[in-house]
Design a protein around this motif. Structure first.
Motif, PDB file in Angstrom:
ATOM      1  N   PHE A 134       0.813  -1.222   0.000  1.00 50.62           N
ATOM      2  CA  PHE A 134       0.000   0.000   0.000  1.00 50.62           C
ATOM      3  C   PHE A 134       0.847   1.273   0.000  1.00 50.62           C
ATOM      4  O   PHE A 134       0.302   2.382  -0.037  1.00 50.62           O
ATOM      5  N   GLN A 135       2.152   1.134   0.094  1.00 49.95           N
ATOM      6  CA  GLN A 135       3.081   2.278   0.071  1.00 49.95           C
ATOM      7  C   GLN A 135       2.649   3.400   1.028  1.00 49.95           C
ATOM      8  O   GLN A 135       2.487   4.556   0.612  1.00 49.95           O
ATOM      9  N   PRO A 136       2.461   3.070   2.308  1.00 54.84           N
ATOM     10  CA  PRO A 136       2.020   4.116   3.256  1.00 54.84           C
ATOM     11  C   PRO A 136       3.113   5.144   3.510  1.00 54.84           C
ATOM     12  O   PRO A 136       4.304   4.841   3.378  1.00 54.84           O
ATOM     13  N   ASP A 137       2.698   6.358   3.852  1.00 55.97           N
ATOM     14  CA  ASP A 137       3.679   7.355   4.310  1.00 55.97           C
ATOM     15  C   ASP A 137       3.591   7.547   5.820  1.00 55.97           C
ATOM     16  O   ASP A 137       4.354   8.306   6.403  1.00 55.97           O
ATOM     17  N   LEU A 138       2.660   6.804   6.484  1.00 58.19           N
ATOM     18  CA  LEU A 138       2.572   6.804   7.938  1.00 58.19           C
ATOM     19  C   LEU A 138       1.838   5.542   8.387  1.00 58.19           C
ATOM     20  O   LEU A 138       0.815   5.176   7.813  1.00 58.19           O
ATOM     21  N   ILE A 139       2.390   4.885   9.416  1.00 56.46           N
ATOM     22  CA  ILE A 139       1.758   3.710  10.011  1.00 56.46           C
ATOM     23  C   ILE A 139       1.500   4.021  11.483  1.00 56.46           C
ATOM     24  O   ILE A 139       2.401   4.458  12.190  1.00 56.46           O
TER      25      ILE A 139
END
Length: 339
Positions: A134-139
């Motif tokens: 999902f290529q997150p920029d925040l988890i």
């Protein structure tokens, strides 16, 4: 000769006056505050202000999470994974890039689907490959357990990873404020919380006017067991803290040593349950009539008086958060107040 001298003097004076007027005109056209030059000056000033304002906006922030990690968080993250914290995201007007699910994606938080129906699912275990896809920029992880072992190290290689603590997990209000801070939406979080408190306060007043100091219990009935909600967690927190309903002795006794949201209640304790109102969440095909005919249930005051209200396992009653709890309040009002 005199006439010529007079003429020459006049020419000199006229020439001098012309030069003076020309000079003044030149100064006037180039002075700030006039015409195009003034507009140019204003434009330059505004550009400088805009540039300074943009420079003052941080592109990222440094926060310390509940596990002690210093996390560099994007100022305005766009691709967020916050599994099982979606209630808070919806309340803050944020759509995650993926939503929590179980049973191979078949089980989701149904009560949130008006906002999340187009959001793809991710397994509740948060496999690394799935998170990475999902290529997150925040988890945002909802507990220290979710970051146990080498999980945090793996997740933090994918994107900045923030861990919410156990204390916040047990207090949805605090958890909402923490998520709001992480997402740079603290103002929105406080506004949503204020609106909820107003709703709960008004609902409590209506309930007390209608039924006074009545007691209530919430039971989750499955094919194998019956569970009672903890008096301070999940829907128990809504009924007893927010709406002021009385806690039955049996619920108080079980909650005193329990840590889970939902805890088994024995048949003996169920038969003794002194609740004036009963809210049942069903994960089984058994009907309300079948329950009421069961001798174990038939002695409960709520069953005798017909104050039994059913809700499906896909309702918000098994969850907690500002959206879930707001729906629970609506359900309680719709159940016990005259229509």
């Amino acid at each position: 000769m005199y006439r010529n001298s007079k003429f020459s003097l006049s020419v000199v004076l006229l020439l001098g006056l012309t030069l003076m007027l020309t000079a003044c005109g030149g100064e006037q056209s180039s002075a700030p505050g006039n015409g195009e030059s003034q507009n140019s000056a204003n434009s330059t000033s505004e550009q400088q202000k805009s540039g300074n304002s943009a420079a003052e906006q941080p592109s990222e922030r440094r926060l310390t999470d509940a596990a002690g990690h210093e996390v560099t968080v994007p100022a305005n993250p766009q691709r967020i994974i916050a599994s099982y914290l979606e209630d808070h995201l919806v309340a803050l007007g944020v759509k995650p890039v993926a939503q929590w699910s179980a049973k191979g994606g078949k089980s989701v938080q149904v009560y949130l689907q008006d906002a999340l129906k187009d959001v793809p699912t991710i397994p509740s275990e948060l496999p690394y490959e799935a998170v990475m896809s999902f290529q997150p920029d925040l988890i945002i992880l909802d507990s220290a357990e979710a970051a146990g072992g080498d999980k945090y190290a793996q997740y933090s290689k994918i994107a900045p990873t923030y861990v919410v603590g156990t204390a916040q997990n047990n207090d949805w209000r605090e958890e909402l404020l923490v998520v709001g801070e992480v997402l740079n939406r603290s103002e929105e979080a406080r506004k949503a919380l204020d609106e909820y408190e107003t709703k709960a306060r008004e609902a409590k007043a209506k309930i007390q006017r209608q039924i006074g100091e009545a007691s209530a219990a919430v039971l989750w009935v499955t094919s194998k067991n019956t569970y009672v909600v903890h008096e301070k967690l999940s829907s128990g927190d809504v009924l007893y803290r927010d709406l002021g309903l009385k806690v039955p002795d049996e619920v108080e006794e079980i909650s005193a040593t329990a840590t889970a949201n939902w805890n088994p209640i024995s048949k003996e304790k169920l038969a003794e349950l002194n609740a004036d109102y009963l809210f049942i969440i069903k994960s089984t095909a058994i009907t309300k009539e079948e329950l009421q005919a069961d001798p174990i249930w038939s002695g409960i005051p709520a069953v005798k008086d017909g104050h039994v209200y059913e809700f499906g396992a896909d309702s918000s009653w098994l969850y907690t958060g500002i959206v879930a709890n707001g729906k629970i309040i609506d359900d309680v009002l719709g159940s016990i107040l005259p229509q």
